[in-house]
Write a protein that holds these residues in place. Structure first.
Motif, short mmCIF file in Angstrom:
data_model
loop_
_atom_site.label_atom_id
_atom_site.label_comp_id
_atom_site.label_asym_id
_atom_site.label_seq_id
_atom_site.Cartn_x
_atom_site.Cartn_y
_atom_site.Cartn_z
N SER A 258 0.82 -1.21 0.00
CA SER A 258 0.00 0.00 0.00
C SER A 258 0.86 1.26 0.00
CB SER A 258 -0.95 0.00 1.21
OG SER A 258 -1.79 -1.13 1.20
N VAL A 259 1.90 1.25 -0.81
CA VAL A 259 2.81 2.40 -0.94
C VAL A 259 2.40 3.23 -2.14
CG1 VAL A 259 5.22 3.12 -1.18
CG2 VAL A 259 4.66 1.00 0.05
N CYS A 264 7.48 6.62 -2.21
CA CYS A 264 8.66 6.58 -3.09
C CYS A 264 9.53 7.81 -2.88
CB CYS A 264 8.24 6.47 -4.55
SG CYS A 264 7.48 4.89 -4.98
N GLY A 265 8.87 8.94 -2.62
CA GLY A 265 9.63 10.17 -2.35
C GLY A 265 10.47 10.06 -1.09
N HIS A 287 0.50 1.19 -5.36
CA HIS A 287 -0.29 2.21 -6.07
C HIS A 287 0.63 3.35 -6.51
CE1 HIS A 287 -4.16 0.39 -4.91
NE2 HIS A 287 -3.49 0.01 -3.85
N LEU A 288 1.36 3.11 -7.59
CA LEU A 288 2.33 4.08 -8.07
C LEU A 288 1.82 4.76 -9.33
CD1 LEU A 288 5.54 1.91 -7.56
CD2 LEU A 288 4.36 3.38 -5.93
N ILE A 289 2.48 5.86 -9.69
CA ILE A 289 2.06 6.60 -10.89
C ILE A 289 3.02 6.32 -12.02
CG2 ILE A 289 1.01 8.39 -9.47
CD1 ILE A 289 3.40 10.17 -10.14
N LYS A 309 19.09 -3.10 -8.79
CA LYS A 309 17.78 -3.54 -9.25
C LYS A 309 16.70 -2.72 -8.59
CE LYS A 309 14.89 -7.56 -10.11
NZ LYS A 309 14.80 -9.04 -10.16
N LEU A 310 15.85 -2.10 -9.42
CA LEU A 310 14.71 -1.33 -8.94
C LEU A 310 13.46 -1.86 -9.64
CD1 LEU A 310 13.31 1.02 -7.48
CD2 LEU A 310 13.99 2.50 -9.39
N ASP A 311 12.56 -2.47 -8.88
CA ASP A 311 11.35 -3.06 -9.45
C ASP A 311 10.14 -2.27 -8.94
OD1 ASP A 311 9.29 -4.58 -10.40
OD2 ASP A 311 10.09 -6.51 -9.73
N ILE A 312 9.55 -1.48 -9.84
CA ILE A 312 8.34 -0.73 -9.49
C ILE A 312 7.21 -1.05 -10.46
CG2 ILE A 312 9.39 1.16 -8.21
CD1 ILE A 312 9.56 2.77 -10.71
N ASN A 313 7.31 -2.20 -11.12
CA ASN A 313 6.26 -2.65 -12.02
C ASN A 313 4.98 -2.92 -11.23
OD1 ASN A 313 5.08 -3.61 -14.47
ND2 ASN A 313 5.40 -5.71 -13.72
N SER A 314 3.86 -2.42 -11.72
CA SER A 314 2.62 -2.53 -10.95
C SER A 314 1.41 -2.46 -11.85
CB SER A 314 2.53 -1.39 -9.91
OG SER A 314 1.26 -1.38 -9.30
#
Length: 319
Positions: A258-259, A264-265, A287-289, A309-314
Motif C-alpha cells: 500500500s505504498v 517513493c519520495g 499504487h504508483l504513478i 535492481k529497482l522493481d516498481i512494475n505494478s
C-alpha cells in the motif's frame, strides 16, 4: 519405476553424495528405510537432504528421525517444506533436531502446521549454546504471537549463530515484530536476513525496524515485508533508517504494501543522503504513478548510487 527401485539404483551414489534432493516424491516406507540407513551410516557424506513437497506420513517421519538422532548422522541442512506433517510428525522432527542440534545448520519446516507446544520445544533447543542453527524457515506454519514470543526468548538467550529467519505468512502482528527487534538490537545478534512477508503488519512496527536499520551493531542485510499494510507512514520510518550512516541494508522488499508515490519520495530522499549500500529495491504491486514521474527514477544519475535492481512494475500504474 517406483521410488524403491529408483532409490535402490541410486544408493551407491547417495552414499557418497553431499546433497540429495527428493522433492515432491511419494516415498514408500521401504524408501525411507533405505534413506535412514544412509543417514546413520558412518561412511555417509550426506550433508543436505531436501524432501520438500513429499507427503511424509508419521511412520516414514519416525524412520528418518531415528536416523537423525544417530551420532553418526552428519546432516547439516534439512528441508521439509510442504510435507503435510501433522502435529505428531512435527513434534518428532523437532525432537530429533533437539538431539542433533550441534550439527544441523539449516532447518526448513515451512508449510507444516506447528502448534504452540512444538514451537516452544523448538525454541528451547535454540536457547542452548550447543545449537549452531544458522537458517530457520517457518513460513506458513501457523505461528501466532505466543510462538513469536517463544522464539524471541530463545534468540535472546542465544543470538550469535542465526543468520536467516523466515517467519512469513504467520500472524505475528506488530507486537511480534516489536519484541523481535529488541533481540536484533543486541550487539551479539548476527541476523542478516529477516523475512516477514504477509504477517498482518502495519506501519506501527516500522519504528522498531527503523531502530534496527539505524543501529551500528546491526548485521541486517535483507528485509522482506511483502504483502503487509506498511503504507507511506511506515515507509517514512524505514526510509529514516536507510539514510543513517550505519545502515547496512542491501535488499528491501516492499511489494504490495500500500505504498504510493509519496512513499517513493521518502525512499528517494533517503537514498540521496546514503546511496552507498542498498543494492535491490522492490516496490511492485503498489499504487504508483507513471514511471516517468516517479521520484525514484530521478536517482539514476547519482554517481555513488549502488542500486542494481529497482522493481516498481505494478498493475496500478496510472498513465
Amino acid at each position: 519405476m517406483g521410488s524403491n527401485e529408483a532409490l535402490q539404483m541410486l544408493l551407491p551414489i547417495v552414499k557418497v553424495a553431499k546433497q540429495l534432493l527428493i522433492r515432491m516424491c511419494n516415498l514408500t516406507n521401504k524408501s525411507c528405510e533405505m534413506l535412514a540407513d544412509v543417514l546413520r551410516s558412518k561412511s555417509s557424506t550426506l550433508q543436505e537432504l531436501d524432501l520438500s513437497g513429499s507427503h511424509l506420513q508419521l511412520r516414514k517421519v519416525k524412520q528418518l528421525c531415528l536416523a537423525l538422532r544417530s551420532e553418526d548422522c552428519n546432516l547439516e541442512n534439512l528441508r521439509l517444506n510442504g510435507c503435510k506433517l501433522n502435529e505428531e510428525s512435527c513434534d518428532a522432527v523437532v525432537s530429533a533436531f533437539n538431539s542433533n542440534s550441534a550439527s544441523i545448520r539449516e532447518l526448513d519446516m515451512s508449510g507444516n502446521q506447528l502448534n504452540d507446544s512444538v514451537v516452544k520445544k523448538l525454541s528451547e533447543t535454540l536457547k542452548t549454546q550447543k545449537c549452531k542453527l544458522r537458517v530457520l524457515r517457518l513460513r506458513w506454519c501457523g505461528v501466532k504471537q505466543e510462538g513469536f514470543r517463544d522464539l524471541t526468548t530463545a534468540l535472546q538467550a542465544n543470538p550469535s549463530h542465526l543468520k536467516e529467519l523466515d517467519l512469513s505468512m504467520n500472524t505475528s502482528g506488530d507486537a511480534g515484530v516489536h519484541a523481535l527487534c529488541e533481540v536484533l538490537n543486541q550487539p551479539q545478534c548476527r541476523l542478516e536476513v529477516l523475512k516477514l512477508n504477509k504477517c498482518e503488519l502495519t506501519h506501527d512496527c516500522c519504528s522498531s525496524l527503523e531502530s534496527i536499520m539505524s543501529s551500528q551493531s546491526s548485521s541486517l542485510l535483507e528485509l522482506h515485508l511483502r504483502d503487509n499494510k506498511i503504507q507511506d507512514a511506515g515507509v517514512e520510518r524505514i526510509a529514516a533508517g536507510l539514510e543513517k550512516a550505519h545502515c547496512k541494508l542491501q535488499v528491501l522488499k516492499l511489494c504490495n504494501c500500500s505504498v504510493s508515490v509519496k512513499g517513493c519520495g521518502f525512499l528517494a530522499a533517503a537514498l540521496r543522503r546514503n546511496p552507498s549500500h542498498l543494492r535491490e529495491l522492490y516496490l511492485n504491486w503498489n499504487h504508483l504513478i507513471n514511471l516517468g514521474t516517479n521520484p525514484l527514477t530521478e536517482l539514476l544519475d547519482i554517481p555513488d548510487l549502488k542500486l542494481e535492481k529497482l522493481d516498481i512494475n505494478s498493475p496500478y500504474l496510472v498513465e
